[in-house]
Design a protein around this motif. Structure first.
Motif, short mmCIF file in Angstrom:
data_model
loop_
_atom_site.label_atom_id
_atom_site.label_comp_id
_atom_site.label_asym_id
_atom_site.label_seq_id
_atom_site.Cartn_x
_atom_site.Cartn_y
_atom_site.Cartn_z
N GLU A 34 68.99 6.43 -9.66
CA GLU A 34 69.53 5.12 -9.30
C GLU A 34 70.15 5.16 -7.90
O GLU A 34 69.99 4.24 -7.10
N LEU A 35 70.85 6.26 -7.58
CA LEU A 35 71.42 6.42 -6.24
C LEU A 35 70.31 6.48 -5.19
O LEU A 35 70.46 5.97 -4.08
N VAL A 36 69.20 7.11 -5.55
CA VAL A 36 68.06 7.18 -4.64
C VAL A 36 67.49 5.78 -4.43
O VAL A 36 67.20 5.39 -3.28
N GLU A 37 67.33 5.02 -5.50
CA GLU A 37 66.82 3.65 -5.39
C GLU A 37 67.69 2.79 -4.49
O GLU A 37 67.20 1.93 -3.77
N LYS A 38 69.00 3.02 -4.54
CA LYS A 38 69.95 2.24 -3.72
C LYS A 38 70.07 2.80 -2.30
O LYS A 38 70.88 2.33 -1.52
N ALA A 39 69.29 3.85 -1.99
CA ALA A 39 69.29 4.50 -0.68
C ALA A 39 70.62 5.16 -0.35
O ALA A 39 70.95 5.37 0.81
N SER A 40 71.39 5.51 -1.36
CA SER A 40 72.62 6.27 -1.14
C SER A 40 72.33 7.75 -0.98
O SER A 40 73.15 8.50 -0.43
N VAL A 41 71.18 8.17 -1.48
CA VAL A 41 70.75 9.57 -1.45
C VAL A 41 69.28 9.59 -1.08
O VAL A 41 68.51 8.72 -1.51
N VAL A 42 68.88 10.58 -0.29
CA VAL A 42 67.47 10.76 0.08
C VAL A 42 66.87 11.82 -0.84
O VAL A 42 67.40 12.93 -0.94
N LEU A 43 65.78 11.47 -1.50
CA LEU A 43 65.09 12.39 -2.40
C LEU A 43 63.87 12.96 -1.69
O LEU A 43 63.03 12.21 -1.19
N VAL A 44 63.80 14.29 -1.65
CA VAL A 44 62.70 14.99 -1.00
C VAL A 44 61.84 15.64 -2.07
O VAL A 44 62.35 16.25 -3.01
N GLY A 45 60.54 15.52 -1.92
CA GLY A 45 59.60 16.15 -2.84
C GLY A 45 58.79 17.22 -2.14
O GLY A 45 59.04 17.56 -0.98
N SER A 46 57.81 17.75 -2.86
CA SER A 46 56.97 18.79 -2.27
C SER A 46 55.59 18.81 -2.92
O SER A 46 55.41 18.29 -4.03
N GLU A 47 54.65 19.41 -2.23
CA GLU A 47 53.32 19.62 -2.80
C GLU A 47 53.41 20.42 -4.09
O GLU A 47 52.64 20.19 -5.02
N MET A 48 54.36 21.34 -4.16
CA MET A 48 54.53 22.16 -5.36
C MET A 48 54.88 21.29 -6.56
O MET A 48 54.34 21.50 -7.66
N LEU A 49 55.77 20.34 -6.37
CA LEU A 49 56.13 19.43 -7.45
C LEU A 49 54.91 18.63 -7.91
O LEU A 49 54.68 18.48 -9.11
N VAL A 50 54.14 18.14 -6.97
CA VAL A 50 52.95 17.36 -7.30
C VAL A 50 51.96 18.20 -8.10
O VAL A 50 51.40 17.74 -9.10
N ARG A 51 51.76 19.43 -7.68
CA ARG A 51 50.85 20.33 -8.41
C ARG A 51 51.30 20.52 -9.85
O ARG A 51 50.51 20.46 -10.78
N GLU A 52 52.60 20.77 -10.03
CA GLU A 52 53.12 20.97 -11.39
C GLU A 52 53.00 19.70 -12.22
O GLU A 52 52.69 19.76 -13.41
N MET A 53 53.26 18.56 -11.61
CA MET A 53 53.15 17.29 -12.33
C MET A 53 51.70 17.03 -12.75
O MET A 53 51.44 16.56 -13.86
N ASN A 54 50.77 17.32 -11.86
CA ASN A 54 49.35 17.11 -12.17
C ASN A 54 48.86 18.03 -13.28
O ASN A 54 47.86 17.73 -13.93
N ASP A 55 49.54 19.14 -13.50
CA ASP A 55 49.16 20.08 -14.56
C ASP A 55 49.62 19.65 -15.95
O ASP A 55 49.23 20.27 -16.94
N LEU A 56 50.47 18.61 -16.02
CA LEU A 56 50.94 18.15 -17.33
C LEU A 56 49.76 17.60 -18.15
O LEU A 56 48.99 16.78 -17.66
N VAL A 57 49.65 18.07 -19.36
CA VAL A 57 48.55 17.65 -20.24
C VAL A 57 48.80 16.25 -20.79
O VAL A 57 47.88 15.44 -20.89
N ASP A 58 50.04 15.96 -21.14
CA ASP A 58 50.40 14.67 -21.72
C ASP A 58 50.33 13.59 -20.64
O ASP A 58 51.14 13.55 -19.71
N SER A 59 49.36 12.69 -20.75
CA SER A 59 49.13 11.69 -19.71
C SER A 59 50.29 10.70 -19.58
O SER A 59 50.61 10.24 -18.49
N TYR A 60 50.94 10.35 -20.71
CA TYR A 60 52.08 9.45 -20.65
C TYR A 60 53.22 10.10 -19.86
O TYR A 60 53.79 9.49 -18.95
N LYS A 61 53.54 11.33 -20.24
CA LYS A 61 54.61 12.06 -19.56
C LYS A 61 54.29 12.21 -18.07
O LYS A 61 55.14 11.98 -17.21
#
Length: 146
Positions: A34-61
């Motif tokens: 919620e703080l990120v949505e309000k731009a009070s905090v900057v959220l940084v991601g990475s290719e590593m996070l994307v890779r791990e997310m793409n490996d999730l078997v559960d499509s809803y999750k």
């Protein structure tokens, strides 16, 4: 304020809330987003996070987590320099391979804190010299709000 959430923080939103620790961590992650949505905090991601997310078997999750990840305002690439730093981290600590890459990405992004619900990661990270604080979302949130 710049932060990096590792995958366990994104996953915490969908975890079983019957355990009080999980319940409070989930609420902290939701408030952080919620703080990120309000731009009070900057959220940084990475290719590593994307890779791990793409490996999730559960499509809803996977879709829910990817939707949260879209709040990231920048994404760090996993470069040779990041992988070299991850190796350095692994050689001087008990930090696991994937976690060392997350930490190297967080350092490369010059974030103020890497947030994780993994106690071993927090404990091992506090035993070595690193440029980024590794913290539980509850701890980080209490420091920021109070």
């Amino acid at each position: 304020m710049r932060i990096y959430l590792d995958n366990c923080c994104y996953n915490r939103i969908l975890d079983d809330r019957s355990n009080s620790q999980i319940y409070y961590e989930r609420n902290s992650v939701m408030l952080i987003l919620e703080l990120v949505e309000k731009a009070s905090v900057v959220l940084v991601g990475s290719e590593m996070l994307v890779r791990e997310m793409n490996d999730l078997v559960d499509s809803y999750k996977r879709s829910v987590i990817q939707m949260m990840y879209e709040l990231c305002s920048e994404e760090i690439k996993v470069t040779a320099a990041v992988l070299n730093r991850a190796e350095e981290i692994r050689h001087c600590s008990n930090i696991k391979y994937m976690d060392s890459i997350h930490l190297a990405c967080a350092e490369a992004a010059k974030v103020d804190a890497l947030l994780t619900t993994d106690k071993k990661f927090v404990n091992n990270g506090n035993k070595i010299k690193i440029d980024t604080r590794i913290m539980n979302p509850n701890q980080w949130l209490s420091e920021v709000l109070y």
